[in-house]
Write an enzyme that holds these catalytic residues in place. Structure first.
Site, PDB file in Angstrom:
ATOM      1  N   HIS A 148      27.779  16.533   0.099  1.00 15.40           N
ATOM      2  CA  HIS A 148      28.412  16.104   1.556  1.00 15.40           C
ATOM      3  C   HIS A 148      27.732  17.179   2.491  1.00 15.40           C
ATOM      4  O   HIS A 148      27.020  17.772   2.271  1.00 15.40           O
ATOM      5  CB  HIS A 148      29.877  16.221   1.267  1.00 15.40           C
ATOM      6  CG  HIS A 148      30.152  17.677   1.249  1.00 15.40           C
ATOM      7  ND1 HIS A 148      30.233  18.394   0.029  1.00 15.40           N
ATOM      8  CD2 HIS A 148      30.412  18.796   2.287  1.00 15.40           C
ATOM      9  CE1 HIS A 148      30.833  19.635   0.299  1.00 15.40           C
ATOM     10  NE2 HIS A 148      30.809  19.961   1.249  1.00 15.40           N
ATOM     11  N   TYR A 251      29.162  29.818   1.136  1.00 12.90           N
ATOM     12  CA  TYR A 251      28.262  29.135   2.382  1.00 12.90           C
ATOM     13  C   TYR A 251      27.284  30.247   2.646  1.00 12.90           C
ATOM     14  O   TYR A 251      27.544  31.565   2.592  1.00 12.90           O
ATOM     15  CB  TYR A 251      29.403  29.146   3.644  1.00 12.90           C
ATOM     16  CG  TYR A 251      30.185  28.123   3.862  1.00 12.90           C
ATOM     17  CD1 TYR A 251      29.837  26.604   3.519  1.00 12.90           C
ATOM     18  CD2 TYR A 251      31.600  28.343   4.213  1.00 12.90           C
ATOM     19  CE1 TYR A 251      30.666  25.867   3.825  1.00 12.90           C
ATOM     20  CE2 TYR A 251      32.474  27.205   4.587  1.00 12.90           C
ATOM     21  CZ  TYR A 251      31.863  25.977   4.252  1.00 12.90           C
ATOM     22  OH  TYR A 251      32.771  24.857   4.291  1.00 12.90           O
TER      23      TYR A 251
HETATM   24 FE    FE Z   1      31.630  21.684   2.302  1.00 15.05          FE
HETATM   25 CA    CA Z   2      31.259  14.071  -2.446  1.00 11.28          CA
END
Ligand code: FE
Ligand code: CA
Length: 303
Positions: A148, A251
């Site tokens: 995503h 992250y």
């Molecule tokens: Fe994300």
């Molecule tokens: Ca996804």
């Protein structure tokens, strides 16, 4: 008819040599093609020709590509995008390496999104006949696939309307300033059966917050974290868990400062999945469930 998934992320990097080391050696994507100033990568469990394209010069997003089910879908999505008020243009086979005809849409948030039905299918590293569960000689993290992207928009509610009305995405989770007609400050939307295939949070138009790779489980997230330490990758936060999507996460930044994520877990979605609502006062928990606090970088570092 429908959008099937995020197919490619096309981003800019300041230095291709550093990008090779990050996307190739640390993340373990395979370089499938290169030309002057541009690299094409794919992850081992992806069937299509490539999923990440990197252009030398600058940072941030050039465009996102989403693959649709049928060539006929393109005209319908084009019509809907125009009716929504978006600028669109047709792209021809070959405009993007290995990608067929498509429609390019400028989103209400100024990001460029491309829809296409055909891309050269080159297969995964394990194939479709009696496959092994993973390739033996993965490099680094050995990311299986992209998952995503999260982009920023001045008006996330408008972006949500676009993805819902034009592309038939559904909203899995939404953050609102208050429950009685408050503003939407973030929206997580899906076209697959995962928690999100696009997410939009409040911020400047046209910017990238991050794009993410799906890993199998929490152990793989920790293993990725170890490799980031070995390779001196700049880590933003994690390993931790998101309240929103329930995914586990790290992250981190590529050498140019584009934020990447390794993401795992999360729940399954389906067409009648109800929208989960978060109130802004609980945003810390929503984003980083365990620490319950947004770090400064999360909201300020965008490319
Ligand atoms: Fe994300
Ligand atoms: Ca996804």
């Amino acid at each position: 008819m429908g959008v099937m998934r995020l197919g490619y992320v096309h981003a800019r990097v300041t230095d291709l040599a550093e990008a090779r080391s990050h996307y190739g050696d640390t993340l373990g994507m395979r370089l499938v093609h290169e030309e002057a100033g541009r690299l094409y990568y794919k992850a081992w469990d992806e069937y299509d020709h490539h999923s990440v394209v990197l252009d030398e010069g600058g940072v941030g997003l050039v465009k996102l590509g989403y693959k649709v089910e049928r060539p006929e879908d393109l005209a319908e999505f084009e019509k809907r995008a125009q009716a929504f008020g978006c600028l669109t243009e047709r792209m021809s086979k070959g405009d993007n390496l290995a990608v067929g005809d498509g429609v390019r849409i400028v989103l209400p948030s100024d990001h460029v999104l491309e829809l296409y039905a055909d891309i050269e299918v080159t297969g995964t590293e394990t194939g479709t006949l009696n496959p092994d569960p993973f390739p033996r000689h993965l490099v680094g993290v050995g990311v299986p696939r992209i998952d995503h992207a999260l982009i920023t928009a001045e008006d996330p509610a408008l972006s949500e309307r676009f993805f819902a009305e034009v592309l038939d995405f559904k909203v899995s989770e939404r953050v609102v300033t208050d429950l009685d007609g408050g503003d939407t400050i973030g929206t997580w939307m899906f076209c697959t059966n995962t928690p999100h295939d696009i997410a939009v949070i409040n911020g400047p138009n046209g910017k990238l917050h991050h794009f993410a790779y799906y890993l199998t489980d929490w152990n793989d997230i920790l293993h990725a974290g170890d490799l980031f330490a070995m390779d001196d990758v700049s880590v933003d936060i994690g390993p931790t868990r998101h309240g929103i999507t329930r995914g586990s996460t790290i992250y981190f930044f590529d050498p140019s400062g584009n934020r990447n994520e390794v993401f795992s877990g999360g729940y399954m979605t389906y067409p009648d999945f109800p929208t989960i609502t978060w109130t802004a006062d609980q945003l810390g928990k929503g984003i980083f469930y365990i620490s319950r606090e947004l770090n400064e970088r999360f909201t300020t570092v965008l490319t």
